[in-house]
Design an enzyme around this catalytic site. Structure first.
Site, short mmCIF file in Angstrom:
data_model
loop_
_atom_site.label_atom_id
_atom_site.label_comp_id
_atom_site.label_asym_id
_atom_site.label_seq_id
_atom_site.Cartn_x
_atom_site.Cartn_y
_atom_site.Cartn_z
N ARG A 223 0.84 -1.22 0.00
CA ARG A 223 0.00 0.00 0.00
C ARG A 223 0.86 1.26 0.00
O ARG A 223 0.57 2.21 -0.72
CB ARG A 223 -0.94 0.00 1.19
CG ARG A 223 -2.03 -1.06 1.09
CD ARG A 223 -2.91 -1.07 2.31
NE ARG A 223 -2.08 -1.37 3.47
CZ ARG A 223 -2.37 -1.01 4.71
NH1 ARG A 223 -3.46 -0.34 4.97
NH2 ARG A 223 -1.57 -1.32 5.71
N ASN B 277 -6.39 -2.49 1.74
CA ASN B 277 -6.49 -3.94 1.83
C ASN B 277 -7.96 -4.33 1.82
O ASN B 277 -8.81 -3.60 2.34
CB ASN B 277 -5.86 -4.46 3.11
CG ASN B 277 -4.36 -4.32 3.12
OD1 ASN B 277 -3.73 -4.29 2.07
ND2 ASN B 277 -3.78 -4.22 4.29
#
Length: 83
Positions: free
Chosen positions: A7, A25
């Protein structure tokens, strides 16, 4: 892919390309990216997503076209903590 800074990698690369959107996520353990910007920069991000950060493995990349109305409220690219 979890645990390899994916990320943060996506956020850094998308910000460098001046894209708007988010990365997060999913409950299933995948990473979901919503990005808006110029086509050429989105192409570069796509290549970066396929590559991933060191230590990552990208098994699949699925794409869906974003409607213009969906991009209206997007600001700078961020990491979204929500599922």
């Amino acid at each position: 892919m979890q645990g390899v800074g994916f990320r943060w990698y996506v956020q850094r690369e998308a910000s460098r390309l001046d894209l708007r959107g988010w990365v997060r996520n999913t409950e299933e353990g995948h990473v979901e990216v919503l990005a808006s910007g110029a086509v050429t920069e989105l192409d570069v991000l796509r290549d970066k997503l396929r590559q991933g950060p060191r230590g990552s493995r990208v098994d699949r990349l699925s794409e869906h076209q974003l409607a213009d109305s969906e991009a209206e409220d997007l600001d700078s690219f961020r990491i979204d903590g929500a599922w």
